[in-house]
Design an enzyme around this catalytic site. Structure first.
Site, PDB file in Angstrom:
ATOM      1  CB  CYS A 137       7.703  -0.437  -4.222  1.00  0.00           C
ATOM      2  SG  CYS A 137       6.854   1.068  -3.740  1.00  0.00           S
ATOM      3  CB  CYS A 171       4.624   0.951  -5.958  1.00  0.00           C
ATOM      4  SG  CYS A 171       6.055   1.827  -5.382  1.00  0.00           S
ATOM      5  CG  ASP A 172       3.897  -2.773  -7.203  1.00  0.00           C
ATOM      6  OD1 ASP A 172       3.409  -1.933  -7.979  1.00  0.00           O
ATOM      7  OD2 ASP A 172       5.086  -3.106  -7.238  1.00  0.00           O
TER       8      ASP A 172
END
Ligand code: NAP
Length: 321
Positions: free
Chosen positions: A139, A142-143
């Protein structure tokens, strides 16, 4: 009133992506007061994406999480009850259908709409499991933030890989797309956009053989990867700080195995031109029953179909009182 009766609903929707929430909007407007079990990833895959540019009605684009929040509020406005629970066990052949949630509660429903979507696939190599959350991610939204000024790899040749690679150039100093072929499954526009991005490099006909890492600040972190050429078998070592896997998704159908008819990839089989499954009163919508299109708008479309199919089935079978 027995516990079972207390937890009874005419329609239960499992999943809260565009398919589940659209089904909930329609079922709620038909006054079935549906319960929506939101599952592990409330809002579904769009909540871990950024800008959605191809959902009709938003000419300037819309952020994925905002689109899903709006859909949830719309469903709730008409009487849908959304719950942060995951369904862990089902008996869909029973009538009413029985669903057990992760807190041990049991719910029953006359009709069930399955909209559990799909989850990111991983490579399945040993070193990948070792570095998940320590440099290996599925992701970018997300990261990605953690890779400011660092080098990363994105694995895959589909639209997700192109989109994640472009997004990661906001943070990373260099993004290398590693793809096992020299042709892309991604749409031309997405490939061209990636090719035009000066921070993106391509390594084609390559697979990751091993992910390398070392101890950094008390934790093992990714430092590189061994790539293998799919044509010559030659290997090379590349130094990178992060590896983003974007190789597609697998349908979330584990709890339905042995009950709902699945295809060889695990997707729910529905009757042609409808959302009916092999079990009476059970309907499937969105990515969980779609290995081809997998778009937010097609998921919403089949969510609508599932609610209408469920409504007709409830009326035809005398559950409309
Ligand atoms: P996808 O289209 O299925 O592509 C998966 C890619 O990963 C393929 O290039 C595949 O290689 C590769 N791959 C699969 N298993 C692999 C493995 N074990 N090792 C190495 N590579 C592997 O999946 P996706 O990119 O997630 O897209 C899914 C759907 O969502 C598509 O319909 C796509 O159009 C849509 N989508 C749209 C957008 C957008 O329009 N903005 C953004 C994201 C996704 P091969 O090609 O060799 O099979």
């Amino acid at each position: 009133m027995s516990e079972e009766k207390k937890n009874h609903s005419k329609v239960i929707v499992i999943g809260s992506g565009p398919a589940g929430l659209t089904a909930a909007i329609y079922a709620a407007r038909a006054e079935f007061e549906p319960i929506v079990f939101e599952g592990m990833e409330p809002g579904g895959q769009l909540t871990i994406t950024t800008e959605v540019e191809n959902y009709p009605g938003f000419d300037k684009g819309i952020q994925g999480p905002e689109l899903m929040d709006t859909m949830r509020r719309q469903a709730e406005k008409f009487g849908a009850k959304t719950m942060f629970k995951e369904v862990v066990e089902v008996d869909l052949k029973a009538q009413p259908k029985v669903l057990k949630t992760d807190d041990g509660e049991v719910y029953t429903a006359d009709a069930v709409i399955v909209a559990t979507g799909a989850s990111a696939r991983f490579l399945g190599i040993e070193s990948e499991a070792e570095y998940k959350g320590h440099g290996v991610s599925a992701c970018a939204t997300c990261d990605g933030f953690f890779y400011k000024g660092l080098k990363v790899i994105v694995v895959g040749g589909g639209d997700s890989a192109m989109e994640e690679a472009n997004y990661l150039t906001k943070f990373a100093s260099e993004v290398t797309i590693v793809h096992r072929r020299d042709e892309f499954r991604a749409s031309k526009i997405m490939v061209e956009r990636a090719k035009k991005n000066p921070k993106i490099k391509f390594k084609l006909n390559k697979v990751i053989k091993e992910i390398l890492g070392e101890e950094k600040m008390g934790a093992k972190m990714v430092t590189g990867a061994i790539l293998e050429d799919t044509k010559t078998g030659e290997t090379e070592k590349v130094d990178v700080d992060g590896i983003f896997i974007a190789i597609g998704h697998d349908p979330n159908t584990k709890i339905f195995k042995g009950q709902l008819e699945l295809d060889d990839k695990g997707y729910i089989i529905t009757e042609k031109g409808s959302t009916k499954t092999n079990i009476e009163g059970v309907f499937a919508a969105g990515d969980v029953a779609d290995s081809v299109y997998q778009q937010a708008v097609t998921a919403a479309g089949t969510g609508c179909m599932a609610a209408l199919d469920a409504q007709n089935w409830l009326l035809e079978n005398g559950y409309d009182d």
